[in-house]
Design a protein around this motif. Sequence first.
Motif, PDB file in Angstrom:
ATOM      1  N   ILE A   1       0.839  -1.201   0.000  1.00  0.00           N
ATOM      2  CA  ILE A   1       0.000   0.000   0.000  1.00  0.00           C
ATOM      3  C   ILE A   1       0.876   1.254   0.000  1.00  0.00           C
ATOM      4  O   ILE A   1       0.601   2.223  -0.720  1.00  0.00           O
ATOM      5  N   ALA A   2       1.954   1.240   0.794  1.00  0.00           N
ATOM      6  CA  ALA A   2       2.847   2.398   0.858  1.00  0.00           C
ATOM      7  C   ALA A   2       3.486   2.681  -0.497  1.00  0.00           C
ATOM      8  O   ALA A   2       3.600   3.846  -0.916  1.00  0.00           O
ATOM      9  N   ALA A   3       3.902   1.640  -1.204  1.00  0.00           N
ATOM     10  CA  ALA A   3       4.519   1.834  -2.529  1.00  0.00           C
ATOM     11  C   ALA A   3       3.512   2.441  -3.506  1.00  0.00           C
ATOM     12  O   ALA A   3       3.850   3.352  -4.285  1.00  0.00           O
TER      13      ALA A   3
ATOM     14  N   ASP B   1       1.833  11.518   4.795  1.00  0.00           N
ATOM     15  CA  ASP B   1       2.640  10.556   5.541  1.00  0.00           C
ATOM     16  C   ASP B   1       2.260   9.154   5.055  1.00  0.00           C
ATOM     17  O   ASP B   1       1.333   8.523   5.566  1.00  0.00           O
ATOM     18  N   ILE B   2       2.983   8.690   4.065  1.00  0.00           N
ATOM     19  CA  ILE B   2       2.675   7.439   3.377  1.00  0.00           C
ATOM     20  C   ILE B   2       2.660   6.250   4.339  1.00  0.00           C
ATOM     21  O   ILE B   2       1.755   5.410   4.292  1.00  0.00           O
ATOM     22  N   GLU B   3       3.653   6.154   5.193  1.00  0.00           N
ATOM     23  CA  GLU B   3       3.756   5.003   6.094  1.00  0.00           C
ATOM     24  C   GLU B   3       2.574   4.948   7.054  1.00  0.00           C
ATOM     25  O   GLU B   3       1.993   3.885   7.284  1.00  0.00           O
ATOM     26  N   SER B   4       2.201   6.093   7.624  1.00  0.00           N
ATOM     27  CA  SER B   4       1.071   6.122   8.557  1.00  0.00           C
ATOM     28  C   SER B   4      -0.241   5.814   7.853  1.00  0.00           C
ATOM     29  O   SER B   4      -1.103   5.110   8.399  1.00  0.00           O
TER      30      SER B   4
ATOM     31  N   SER C   1      -2.630   2.652   8.719  1.00  0.00           N
ATOM     32  CA  SER C   1      -4.045   2.883   9.041  1.00  0.00           C
ATOM     33  C   SER C   1      -4.957   2.052   8.154  1.00  0.00           C
ATOM     34  O   SER C   1      -5.927   1.449   8.628  1.00  0.00           O
ATOM     35  N   LEU C   2      -4.657   2.008   6.868  1.00  0.00           N
ATOM     36  CA  LEU C   2      -5.486   1.248   5.933  1.00  0.00           C
ATOM     37  C   LEU C   2      -5.406  -0.260   6.197  1.00  0.00           C
ATOM     38  O   LEU C   2      -6.427  -0.951   6.192  1.00  0.00           O
ATOM     39  N   ILE C   3      -4.203  -0.760   6.454  1.00  0.00           N
ATOM     40  CA  ILE C   3      -4.047  -2.191   6.717  1.00  0.00           C
ATOM     41  C   ILE C   3      -4.698  -2.563   8.046  1.00  0.00           C
ATOM     42  O   ILE C   3      -5.405  -3.571   8.142  1.00  0.00           O
ATOM     43  N   GLY C   4      -4.477  -1.757   9.068  1.00  0.00           N
ATOM     44  CA  GLY C   4      -5.079  -2.052  10.371  1.00  0.00           C
ATOM     45  C   GLY C   4      -6.594  -2.024  10.320  1.00  0.00           C
ATOM     46  O   GLY C   4      -7.274  -2.943  10.802  1.00  0.00           O
TER      47      GLY C   4
END
Length: 199
Positions: A136-138, A154-157, A161-164
Amino acid sequence: MPTGVHIRDARQQLFDAAERVLVRDGAGALTSRAVTAEAGVAKGVLHRYFADFDAFLVELVHDRVARLDAQAAALRGRAGTDTVTGNLTGALIELFDPMAVAIVGLVIFRDELRTRLRAATPASGIPVLTEAGAMIAAYLADEREMGRIAVDADIESLALSLIGAGHLLFAGDSAAPAFAAVEQVVRTVMADVVQRRPL
């Protein structure tokens, strides 16, 4: 099954059987005996290919993680097309199929499996979820580069959030959530960075 009978692609046959048992009956029911019975092979077949049952499970998890490569490539290929929300919604629905959710539960359920996975791959987090977050981040990085989300996103956050949130949606019930429910979560998580993108 009689001994001495050649089994075509026995490893894949065992993986497929394990997936069926895991999805149908849960992590607590996944034993070497259950796998070989489901596969219709002699009990010793699994140990012919794997040192022990946890070694088998490590390979089962790695097999599932390897399948994410194709999903990641497909998602990145959609960057710049359709809508960011639509692309992410589709990706989460594809990602969190029953087997992926079951694999996450298995890793949480079995301490020895977690220990061996950490030794084999020292990445932090839970396998499948960690790789899904990177996927997702990529994709989000590609969309940011194309100007479809805010340059300071903030790509990582966002990916975490989306995965969680996606995992909670899909793991919380026996029935998969409706497309609209997943889309609403994605829209909420992404709202700020999509609305603030440069025109």
